[in-house]
Design a protein around this motif. Sequence first.
Motif, PDB file in Angstrom:
ATOM      1  N   SER A  51       9.998  61.249  58.014  1.00  0.00           N
ATOM      2  CA  SER A  51       9.114  62.276  57.517  1.00  0.00           C
ATOM      3  C   SER A  51       7.848  62.350  58.346  1.00  0.00           C
ATOM      4  O   SER A  51       7.160  61.368  58.554  1.00  0.00           O
ATOM      5  N   SER A  52       7.524  63.572  58.828  1.00  0.00           N
ATOM      6  CA  SER A  52       6.299  63.727  59.609  1.00  0.00           C
ATOM      7  C   SER A  52       5.089  63.453  58.737  1.00  0.00           C
ATOM      8  O   SER A  52       4.088  62.937  59.196  1.00  0.00           O
ATOM      9  N   ARG A  53       5.184  63.805  57.439  1.00  0.00           N
ATOM     10  CA  ARG A  53       4.074  63.538  56.543  1.00  0.00           C
ATOM     11  C   ARG A  53       3.846  62.044  56.402  1.00  0.00           C
ATOM     12  O   ARG A  53       2.722  61.567  56.466  1.00  0.00           O
ATOM     13  N   ARG A  54       4.932  61.289  56.195  1.00  0.00           N
ATOM     14  CA  ARG A  54       4.789  59.861  56.032  1.00  0.00           C
ATOM     15  C   ARG A  54       4.301  59.203  57.304  1.00  0.00           C
ATOM     16  O   ARG A  54       3.489  58.298  57.284  1.00  0.00           O
ATOM     17  N   MET A  69       2.974  57.424  44.701  1.00  0.00           N
ATOM     18  CA  MET A  69       2.160  57.220  43.505  1.00  0.00           C
ATOM     19  C   MET A  69       0.706  56.963  43.859  1.00  0.00           C
ATOM     20  O   MET A  69      -0.210  57.467  43.199  1.00  0.00           O
ATOM     21  N   VAL A  70       0.482  56.168  44.907  1.00  0.00           N
ATOM     22  CA  VAL A  70      -0.881  55.847  45.320  1.00  0.00           C
ATOM     23  C   VAL A  70      -1.648  57.102  45.709  1.00  0.00           C
ATOM     24  O   VAL A  70      -2.863  57.199  45.486  1.00  0.00           O
ATOM     25  N   ARG A  71      -0.949  58.082  46.266  1.00  0.00           N
ATOM     26  CA  ARG A  71      -1.620  59.282  46.753  1.00  0.00           C
ATOM     27  C   ARG A  71      -1.822  60.348  45.677  1.00  0.00           C
ATOM     28  O   ARG A  71      -2.260  61.465  45.988  1.00  0.00           O
ATOM     29  N   PRO A  87      -5.616  60.444  54.564  1.00  0.00           N
ATOM     30  CA  PRO A  87      -4.982  61.771  54.645  1.00  0.00           C
ATOM     31  C   PRO A  87      -3.484  61.667  54.918  1.00  0.00           C
ATOM     32  O   PRO A  87      -3.040  60.828  55.706  1.00  0.00           O
ATOM     33  N   SER A  88      -2.718  62.523  54.260  1.00  0.00           N
ATOM     34  CA  SER A  88      -1.273  62.561  54.498  1.00  0.00           C
ATOM     35  C   SER A  88      -0.916  63.498  55.642  1.00  0.00           C
ATOM     36  O   SER A  88       0.152  63.370  56.243  1.00  0.00           O
TER      37      SER A  88
END
Length: 384
Positions: free
Chosen positions: A44-47, A221-223, A293-294
């Motif tokens: 995932s590019s977001r991850r 969850m943390v985000r 930031p994600s």
Amino acid sequence: MFHAPLGYRRAPLPQVRDTEPAPDPPKAATSAPSAPVEQTAPKSSRRDAYFDNAKYLAIVLVALGHFWEPVMDGSRTTRSLYMLVYTFHMPAFIIISGYFSRSFTGRPDQLKRLLTGIVVPYVVFEVAYSLFRRWAEDAPDQPISLLDPFYLTWFLAALFIWRLTTPLWKVIRHPLPVALAVASLAALTPGIGADLNLQRVLQFLPYFVLGLTLKPEHFEMVRRREVRLLSIPLFAGAAVFAYWASPRMNFTWLYRSNSAQELGVPWWSGVVMTLAFFGCAVLLTIGFLAWVPSRKTWFTVLGGGTICGYLLHGLLIRGADYGHVFENYPWLSDPGGEILLTVTAFVVVTLLCTPPVRRAMKWATEPDMAWAFRRESTQVGRKS
């Protein structure tokens, strides 16, 4: 004694090059290749952006702590900020390291990356730091010992040991309680010795094991927005407590390099402080990660070069120490000087994490070394 001498302390935690494929991406994310980590499947590019952002921001905190350290005794505020940052920035790096070690099983290709990504940088910079001290202080008797990590190199030695033991922690039914028990026993065992800084390796072990137990959904969850909002009073309360406690606390506890007996306190204090610091560090790490930031930012690309920022900024700190910079310029302990050091730390570590520096240092931090391994060892795992 509030803190260990500058030449003795080892700084925490930067994350070295990720040498294992990252775990499966969160379900809500879209798939895209991950640039800084070796992998066998789309990620995932977001991850990827999230973890690169987290590593960069954490290495900035590491540098800030090192630049504040020589002048913090002149300011209660700086001393409090140092205590707050040191409580969680090393655990945060170690937790992320454990998370990216989940797939380690000891395959030949994984062992190759362990050697090139951790052992080689350890050897190179262990020698470099020792030779630098010989030259800067005209100390020809400065030893070069691969068993006694010098300054920042302790983390590489620790990560090598932790990752090698990953298969063991993955088969234990309750790995985190066992790791906490090991850390507690280490904190009340003064005879462990200095080889490979095992006292630190054992006392920081629970954070690595915690990372091994985490899954992508935990970071989702943390985000969440509510976690982000709760982190505000958490850090505010922690800052107030740090301001109260900083003049009263022995900062050696933060470094995990000594047992309770060596600090002149009852043996049971080692267990209490181990558990207390673990709880505080995990809560503050959650608060820190909640604000990472994600999305892709201007500093996302710098997350792939944190090993350079970590190891190279230490040479600057050591050079300032050997040159007696902080003694010769006492105004650096004034508010204006501390602000200047803060800005300098940010700029220096940012520049050292840039792609040009990473490419220039690849021979030491990310060598290929195909000539040193059997050909089949580089291909095992790619087909699986």
